[in-house]
Design a protein around this motif. Structure first.
Motif, PDB file in Angstrom:
ATOM      1  N   GLN A  21       0.879  -1.176   0.000  1.00 22.57           N
ATOM      2  CA  GLN A  21       0.000   0.000   0.000  1.00 22.57           C
ATOM      3  C   GLN A  21       0.911   1.220   0.000  1.00 22.57           C
ATOM      4  OE1 GLN A  21      -2.156  -0.765   3.653  1.00 22.57           O
ATOM      5  NE2 GLN A  21      -3.725  -1.974   2.628  1.00 22.57           N
ATOM      6  N   ASP A  22       1.354   1.622  -1.181  1.00 19.03           N
ATOM      7  CA  ASP A  22       2.416   2.606  -1.266  1.00 19.03           C
ATOM      8  C   ASP A  22       2.171   3.517  -2.467  1.00 19.03           C
ATOM      9  OD1 ASP A  22       5.436   3.086  -0.256  1.00 19.03           O
ATOM     10  OD2 ASP A  22       5.380   3.260  -2.443  1.00 19.03           O
ATOM     11  N   SER A  23       2.304   4.824  -2.264  1.00 18.58           N
ATOM     12  CA  SER A  23       1.996   5.765  -3.341  1.00 18.58           C
ATOM     13  C   SER A  23       2.958   5.626  -4.517  1.00 18.58           C
ATOM     14  CB  SER A  23       2.031   7.204  -2.806  1.00 18.58           C
ATOM     15  OG  SER A  23       3.317   7.519  -2.288  1.00 18.58           O
ATOM     16  N   GLY A 452       5.493   1.171   1.578  1.00 16.15           N
ATOM     17  CA  GLY A 452       4.275   1.123   2.366  1.00 16.15           C
ATOM     18  C   GLY A 452       3.555  -0.201   2.218  1.00 16.15           C
ATOM     19  N   GLU A 454       0.992  -3.418   4.585  1.00 14.05           N
ATOM     20  CA  GLU A 454       0.406  -4.013   5.791  1.00 14.05           C
ATOM     21  C   GLU A 454       0.881  -5.456   5.834  1.00 14.05           C
ATOM     22  OE1 GLU A 454      -3.826  -3.376   7.574  1.00 14.05           O
ATOM     23  OE2 GLU A 454      -3.922  -5.172   6.313  1.00 14.05           O
ATOM     24  N   THR A 467       1.522  -1.871  10.061  1.00 13.61           N
ATOM     25  CA  THR A 467       1.236  -1.059   8.882  1.00 13.61           C
ATOM     26  C   THR A 467       2.356  -0.047   8.713  1.00 13.61           C
ATOM     27  OG1 THR A 467      -1.145  -1.271   9.248  1.00 13.61           O
ATOM     28  CG2 THR A 467      -0.408   0.479   7.774  1.00 13.61           C
ATOM     29  N   ASP A 469       3.756   3.170   6.672  1.00 14.79           N
ATOM     30  CA  ASP A 469       3.479   4.284   5.765  1.00 14.79           C
ATOM     31  C   ASP A 469       4.820   4.884   5.359  1.00 14.79           C
ATOM     32  OD1 ASP A 469       0.586   4.237   5.905  1.00 14.79           O
ATOM     33  OD2 ASP A 469       0.799   5.000   7.936  1.00 14.79           O
ATOM     34  N   SER A 470       5.015   5.091   4.064  1.00 14.79           N
ATOM     35  CA  SER A 470       6.292   5.599   3.576  1.00 14.79           C
ATOM     36  C   SER A 470       6.060   6.677   2.533  1.00 14.79           C
ATOM     37  CB  SER A 470       7.122   4.468   2.961  1.00 14.79           C
ATOM     38  OG  SER A 470       8.285   4.968   2.348  1.00 14.79           O
ATOM     39  N   ARG A 471       6.848   7.750   2.626  1.00 17.98           N
ATOM     40  CA  ARG A 471       6.769   8.821   1.633  1.00 17.98           C
ATOM     41  C   ARG A 471       7.944   8.773   0.657  1.00 17.98           C
ATOM     42  NH1 ARG A 471       5.673  14.624   3.676  1.00 17.98           N
ATOM     43  NH2 ARG A 471       5.012  14.776   1.479  1.00 17.98           N
ATOM     44  N   SER A 535       8.253   6.243  14.305  1.00 21.77           N
ATOM     45  CA  SER A 535       8.447   7.126  13.157  1.00 21.77           C
ATOM     46  C   SER A 535       9.919   7.402  12.953  1.00 21.77           C
ATOM     47  CB  SER A 535       7.705   8.455  13.367  1.00 21.77           C
ATOM     48  OG  SER A 535       6.322   8.246  13.523  1.00 21.77           O
TER      49      SER A 535
END
Length: 655
Positions: A21-23, A452, A454, A467, A469-471, A535
């Protein structure tokens, strides 16, 4: 089927327990699922207009007796279908698709129909040379081809639970097991193109049948022993080559090309065909783990160090020459004629992943990330329907057309290849991306890639749903959220500190922590609870990269990198004759966001062009220095090059 755990090592995560789940990466995964897999199925069925035909499905139909005709393509043409099926298996693990599964099942039925009663399967030898099986292992890839089928079978069985292809694979593996080994009635040899060694280990991991592991170990141990198996085979053939049957060779082949010049434990330098080499090194690393073979692991480390410190391109690619798609010698890294096959970078990722299972060292993950973000994704166009086989450092389209030594360097991606090993290889890697993010050991979770996702992760005392989350790659913020817990919450999260960052800040629930750093990983031991958030903020800015002075091709030149992404210059932004550009040492590198895409960052700097644009009217040589004209220089991510108007490209710029 009982999947075998890796002893005393880092465990990988089953693909069905990780969902991307990664942009940045989800569009790649979706592209493979929605576009690449259907397109490649059309290519395998020769339904892509103006593309080189595959013949793969036709060859299987002819071999199975379902239609008449002649075999066409390379002796290893079957592997295109096998790698496609492996990609399908990985994709179905994350995205069930009954229609795609039905197509794959029909292909599997066709493969099963083409298998011979004794377990042997190869459409070339079944159709074209039925009496010459296992007579030219040096050149003809029979075990390599079976190996790719085994890998596809394990992937498909793991995702769907269906075992039809697995039964074909086991029969084929049993055929190899009967015919190869130390026995007096067995062939005491190995394949010219390593692959089956990796595949047999996967078959062992899935089935628990130790004889498959032992067969892989035998093939690795036998390689390079004296007298040379390949020399004996060459003598029996009278020097006749598969590739030039009418012209007997006067000298035996160079055994270093096949990494068979000496026993694998004695090898210190990466030589020969680059893909064969890293496939073999991957199997060696796996076997070192399973067999607790310290000598084999030491050889892997030597070979890894030689590649990374002396024979690796800045984009994570390997293979300096198109002659044999091979390594040359230390520090020989030409930019305009390099080969850098996509498959070779994929093989390097395989090698890095297995070394990470042997020991947690961030260098393995750094190289894995470099190859993934740059070469592998550069090998596929943004439309999913065009591919690079070669990944050059520099492209001059006129030279690609007019210089025979550069015709392997393409300025545009191709729809398909007669030898199409790379396109389905990219598909199977991107479909299985979830397997490369984490490994676990006892009560520690190692995070190698910041993609990103899960994931359901199982430790000795804990089951955790995490989960991420990565930018990345545009921004340096990453967070890991503890979503669910079963059992003890006392475990360690180990985060890789990438080589491209100068500093990092880590917090747990907003409070700064000072982790212990071991082998490039920040270890945060904590009593975790549901809702906790770890984080990390990695500093991320454009930086200049310089080559070792022994790399003559890059003397006086600089490359640009930002985070994991390598940058390059394209003619579309900078005009023609990129070789005339220079970037002063003190020029500020500016980051410009949103030119093509809201997240994409382009680099700009003030530089110079040598000459006034009238070079064609000037004399070939002159005693007068050319004029230096100020010019803005624009650099774009290398992975995206070639998606606009065809033109020049280069990575290294005069400074």
């Amino acid at each position: 089927m009982n999947k075998q755990p890796l002893p005393k090592s880092l465990r990988t995560i089953d693909l069905n327990k990780v969902r991307i789940q990664d942009s940045y990466w989800s569009p790649y995964v979706t592209l493979v699922k929605d576009t690449v897999i259907p397109y490649q199925w059309d290519a395998l069925n020769d339904r892509v207009a103006d593309a080189e035909p595959s013949h793969a499905i036709k060859n299987f139909r002819i071999s199975a007796g379902l239609q008449d005709g002649e075999f066409h393509g390379f002796v290893f043409q079957d592997t295109d279908l096998y790698k496609w099926l492996e990609a399908v298996g990985y994709s179905l693990a994350s995205y069930p698709d009954p229609d795609l599964e039905a197509i794959a099942d029909e292909a599997i039925e066709l493969i099963a129909a083409a298998q011979q009663e004794d377990g042997y399967i190869n459409t070339y030898y079944t159709v074209k040379e039925p009496g010459n099986r296992l007579t030219n292992l040096t050149e003809c890839h029979e075990m390599y081809t079976i190996g790719h089928m085994i890998e596809a079978a394990v992937a498909y069985a793991s995702s769907t639970g269906k075992t039809a292809l697995l039964e074909v694979a086991r029969k084929a593996a049993d055929f190899i097991d009967r015919h190869f080994g130390p026995g007096g009635d067995q062939i005491q040899g190995y394949d010219g193109h390593q692959e089956i060694e990796m595949a047999l280990i996967k078959l062992y991991e899935y089935t628990g049948e130790e004889r498959y592991l032992n067969l892989s170990y035998y093939l690795i141990n036998e390689r390079g022993q004296k007298p040379s198996f390949f020399l004996e085979e060459w003598n029996r053939r009278g020097g006749i080559s598969h590739w030039s049957p009418g012209n007997p060779q006067k000298t035996a082949p160079d055994f270093s090309y096949f990494q068979a010049h000496k026993p694998v434990r004695e090898q210190e330098v990466a030589v020969g065909h680059a893909v064969r080499a890293v496939y073999m090194y991957t199997a060696m690393a796996e076997l070192a783990i399973y067999k607790d073979d310290a000598e084999l692991l030491a050889a892997c480390k030597r070979l890894w160090n030689n590649i990374v410190r002396k024979q690796l391109y800045i984009n994570g690619s390997i293979g300096s020459t198109h002659q044999g798609e091979a390594f040359t010698f230390d520090y020989d890294l030409p930019n305009e004629t390099n080969y850098s096959e996509t498959c070779a970078s994929i093989g390097l990722i395989f090698f890095a992943r297995r070394m990470l299972q042997a020991e947690p060292n961030s260098e393995y993950a750094d190289i894995m990330e470099r190859a993934l973000y740059n070469t592998v994704t550069a090998g596929i166009a943004s439309d999913g329907k065009h591919y690079f086989y070669v990944n050059p450092m520099e492209v001059w389209p006129a030279a690609s057309e007019g210089n025979p030594d550069r015709r392997h360097v393409k300025s545009v991606r191709q729809k398909w290849y007669g030898c199409a090993c790379c396109p389905p290889n990219v598909a199977r890697l991107l479909s299985s991306l979830g397997q490369y993010i984490y490994t676990t050991r006892q009560n520690t979770i190692y995070t190698h890639l910041y993609i990103g996702n899960e994931a359901q992760l199982e430790l000795e005392d804990t089951k955790a749903l995490i989960t991420m989350d990565s930018r990345l790659p545009w921004h340096g913020q990453v967070s890991l959220n503890i979503s669910q817990l079963e059992g003890s919450g006392h475990f360690t999260l180990a985060l890789r500190i990438p080589s491209w960052t100068d500093s990092s800040t880590i917090t747990v629930n907003g409070s700064p922590v000072q982790p212990e750093i071991h082998d490039g990983y920040a270890h945060i031991k904590h009593d975790w609870s549901v809702g906790d958030v770890l984080s990390v903020d990695f500093s991320l800015s454009a930086r200049r990269v310089y080559a070792n002075p022994l790399v003559r091709a890059n003397a006086g030149k600089v490359a640009l990198q930002r985070g994991p992404l390598l940058y390059c210059l394209e003619e579309a932004d900078n005009g023609a004759v990129l070789s005339s550009l220079s970037l002063p040492h003190d020029s500020e590198i500016r980051e410009v966001q949103g030119q093509w895409h809201p997240e994409l960052i382009v680099l700009e700097a003030d530089g110079y062009r040598t000459g006034n644009g009238e070079a064609q009217e000037a004399p070939l040589y002159s005693t007068s220095a050319s004029e230096r004209i100020p010019q803005k220089i624009t650099a774009v991510p290398y992975t995206l090059w070639g998606n606009r108007k065809p033109g020049e490209m280069q990575i290294w710029v005069r400074e």
